[in-house]
Design an enzyme around this catalytic site. Structure first.
Site, PDB file in Angstrom:
ATOM      1  N   GLY A 122       3.105  -6.874   1.494  1.00  0.00           N
ATOM      2  CA  GLY A 122       2.107  -6.153   2.281  1.00  0.00           C
ATOM      3  C   GLY A 122       1.846  -4.805   1.648  1.00  0.00           C
ATOM      4  O   GLY A 122       2.638  -4.329   0.827  1.00  0.00           O
TER       5      GLY A 122
ATOM      6  N   GLN B 207      -0.610   4.040   1.497  1.00  0.00           N
ATOM      7  CA  GLN B 207       0.319   4.040   0.357  1.00  0.00           C
ATOM      8  C   GLN B 207      -0.377   4.268  -0.982  1.00  0.00           C
ATOM      9  O   GLN B 207       0.279   4.594  -1.968  1.00  0.00           O
ATOM     10  CB  GLN B 207       1.079   2.706   0.285  1.00  0.00           C
ATOM     11  CG  GLN B 207       2.056   2.509   1.435  1.00  0.00           C
ATOM     12  CD  GLN B 207       2.712   1.153   1.370  1.00  0.00           C
ATOM     13  OE1 GLN B 207       2.139   0.156   1.825  1.00  0.00           O
ATOM     14  NE2 GLN B 207       3.892   1.085   0.784  1.00  0.00           N
TER      15      GLN B 207
ATOM     16  N   CYS C  64      10.317  -1.173   1.117  1.00  0.00           N
ATOM     17  CA  CYS C  64       8.971  -0.595   1.090  1.00  0.00           C
ATOM     18  C   CYS C  64       8.637  -0.195  -0.335  1.00  0.00           C
ATOM     19  O   CYS C  64       9.471   0.391  -1.028  1.00  0.00           O
ATOM     20  CB  CYS C  64       8.922   0.625   2.006  1.00  0.00           C
ATOM     21  SG  CYS C  64       7.290   1.400   2.076  1.00  0.00           S
ATOM     22  N   LEU C  65       7.426  -0.504  -0.766  1.00  0.00           N
ATOM     23  CA  LEU C  65       7.011  -0.144  -2.128  1.00  0.00           C
ATOM     24  C   LEU C  65       6.959   1.365  -2.311  1.00  0.00           C
ATOM     25  O   LEU C  65       7.007   1.847  -3.439  1.00  0.00           O
ATOM     26  CB  LEU C  65       5.634  -0.761  -2.444  1.00  0.00           C
ATOM     27  CG  LEU C  65       5.603  -2.294  -2.518  1.00  0.00           C
ATOM     28  CD1 LEU C  65       4.174  -2.782  -2.710  1.00  0.00           C
ATOM     29  CD2 LEU C  65       6.509  -2.819  -3.622  1.00  0.00           C
TER      30      LEU C  65
ATOM     31  N   HIS D  18       5.296  -2.892  10.189  1.00  0.00           N
ATOM     32  CA  HIS D  18       5.605  -1.981   9.081  1.00  0.00           C
ATOM     33  C   HIS D  18       4.312  -1.377   8.507  1.00  0.00           C
ATOM     34  O   HIS D  18       4.247  -0.176   8.248  1.00  0.00           O
ATOM     35  CB  HIS D  18       6.392  -2.771   8.018  1.00  0.00           C
ATOM     36  CG  HIS D  18       6.709  -2.039   6.757  1.00  0.00           C
ATOM     37  ND1 HIS D  18       8.006  -1.736   6.385  1.00  0.00           N
ATOM     38  CD2 HIS D  18       5.921  -1.578   5.743  1.00  0.00           C
ATOM     39  CE1 HIS D  18       7.992  -1.110   5.211  1.00  0.00           C
ATOM     40  NE2 HIS D  18       6.735  -1.006   4.796  1.00  0.00           N
ATOM     41  N   GLU D  19       3.293  -2.201   8.319  1.00  0.00           N
ATOM     42  CA  GLU D  19       2.032  -1.717   7.717  1.00  0.00           C
ATOM     43  C   GLU D  19       1.268  -0.813   8.680  1.00  0.00           C
ATOM     44  O   GLU D  19       0.704   0.203   8.271  1.00  0.00           O
ATOM     45  CB  GLU D  19       1.147  -2.886   7.282  1.00  0.00           C
ATOM     46  CG  GLU D  19       1.752  -3.876   6.290  1.00  0.00           C
ATOM     47  CD  GLU D  19       2.426  -3.248   5.096  1.00  0.00           C
ATOM     48  OE1 GLU D  19       2.106  -2.085   4.763  1.00  0.00           O
ATOM     49  OE2 GLU D  19       3.289  -3.901   4.493  1.00  0.00           O
TER      50      GLU D  19
ATOM     51  N   HIS E 252       2.592   2.577   8.574  1.00  0.00           N
ATOM     52  CA  HIS E 252       2.079   3.360   7.440  1.00  0.00           C
ATOM     53  C   HIS E 252       0.763   4.044   7.812  1.00  0.00           C
ATOM     54  O   HIS E 252       0.541   5.210   7.472  1.00  0.00           O
ATOM     55  CB  HIS E 252       1.822   2.458   6.221  1.00  0.00           C
ATOM     56  CG  HIS E 252       3.019   2.189   5.366  1.00  0.00           C
ATOM     57  ND1 HIS E 252       3.748   3.184   4.767  1.00  0.00           N
ATOM     58  CD2 HIS E 252       3.598   1.026   4.975  1.00  0.00           C
ATOM     59  CE1 HIS E 252       4.732   2.635   4.046  1.00  0.00           C
ATOM     60  NE2 HIS E 252       4.660   1.329   4.162  1.00  0.00           N
TER      61      HIS E 252
HETATM   62  O1  GNR Z   1       7.097  -5.896   0.040  1.00  0.00           O
HETATM   63  C1  GNR Z   1       7.523  -5.536   1.137  1.00  0.00           C
HETATM   64  N1  GNR Z   1       8.516  -6.241   1.713  1.00  0.00           N
HETATM   65  C2  GNR Z   1       8.948  -6.024   3.011  1.00  0.00           C
HETATM   66  C3  GNR Z   1      10.158  -6.599   3.394  1.00  0.00           C
HETATM   67  C4  GNR Z   1      10.623  -6.437   4.665  1.00  0.00           C
HETATM   68  C5  GNR Z   1       9.905  -5.702   5.572  1.00  0.00           C
HETATM   69  C6  GNR Z   1       8.707  -5.113   5.215  1.00  0.00           C
HETATM   70  C7  GNR Z   1       8.228  -5.272   3.935  1.00  0.00           C
HETATM   71  S1  GNR Z   1       6.715  -4.563   3.479  1.00  0.00           S
HETATM   72  C8  GNR Z   1       6.989  -4.320   1.772  1.00  0.00           C
HETATM   73  C9  GNR Z   1       5.739  -3.805   1.084  1.00  0.00           C
HETATM   74  C10 GNR Z   1       5.374  -2.467   1.675  1.00  0.00           C
HETATM   75  O2  GNR Z   1       5.927  -1.441   1.411  1.00  0.00           O
HETATM   76  N2  GNR Z   1       4.415  -2.459   2.561  1.00  0.00           N
HETATM   77  O3  GNR Z   1       4.074  -1.314   3.162  1.00  0.00           O
HETATM   78 NI    NI Z   2       5.877  -0.083   3.146  1.00  0.00          NI
END
Ligand code: GNR
Ligand code: NI
Length: 167
Positions: A46, A51, A91-92, A133-134, A137
């Site tokens: 995601g 980001q 998270c990236l 999670h997104e 952000h």
């Molecule tokens: O790649 C991603 N893997 C992930 C694994 C567990 C919970 C959330 C994520 S999102 C993350 C990519 C990212 O940072 N999205 O904002």
């Molecule tokens: Ni993230």
């Protein structure tokens, strides 16, 4: 198509509140395409526009094993939450760190799709985690905010060291 730069914690731009998209046009679809390309390049499941330094309410995702089912959600809003689940999140924008976070187990959300049509979706497990999670952000929130201040501080310090090393 273009690869975008992913901001890293503790970049202050990750704390900005993203603005709703007023109209889904070609410029917005281009951003979503570039976000998907960037997400695939970095092996994420995601990515939120926040980001990549774009303060608009756009998220992209692909939870398929083959990474061939891109999803785009514009102005996403969670309308129902059920139960709780604990899972390891990464998270990236916080590369290399994985920590347990509690989220709603099942959610219903509404969003505009890439054509600008309002849709309603249901999801659980990893899909529900990823959407939460997104959307966090887009609200300037990171998964490290759910950790203890001590853990968050440790991650922050290490991230700052890594950043200096890479300058
Ligand atoms: O790649 C991603 N893997 C992930 C694994 C567990 C919970 C959330 C994520 S999102 C993350 C990519 C990212 O940072 N999205 O904002
Ligand atoms: Ni993230």
């Amino acid at each position: 198509m273009a690869l975008l730069h992913v901001l890293k914690y503790p970049d202050p731009r990750l704390r900005e509140m993203a603005e709703p998209v007023a109209a889904v046009d070609d410029a917005i679809r281009q951003i979503a395409d570039d976000m998907l390309e960037t997400m695939y390049e970095d092996s994420g499941i995601g990515l939120a526009a926040t980001q990549v330094g774009i303060a608009k309410r756009i998220i992209v995702m692909d939870l398929s094993p083959e990474m061939n089912q891109p999803q785009v959600f514009i102005n996403p809003e969670i309308t129902q939450r059920k139960g709780t689940q604990l899972s390891q999140e990464g998270c990236l924008s916080v590369p290399g760190y994985y920590e347990e976070v509690e989220r709603a187990a099942k959610i219903t959300w509404q969003a505009l799709d890439a054509e600008g049509n309002q849709q309603t979706y249901d999801g659980e497990d990893l899909l529900a985690v990823c959407v939460q999670h997104e959307i966090d952000h887009l609200d300037g929130k990171l998964f490290v905010d759910y950790l203890s201040p001590l853990k968050r501080q440790r991650i922050r310090k290490k991230m700052e060291k890594t950043r200096k090393r890479n300058l």
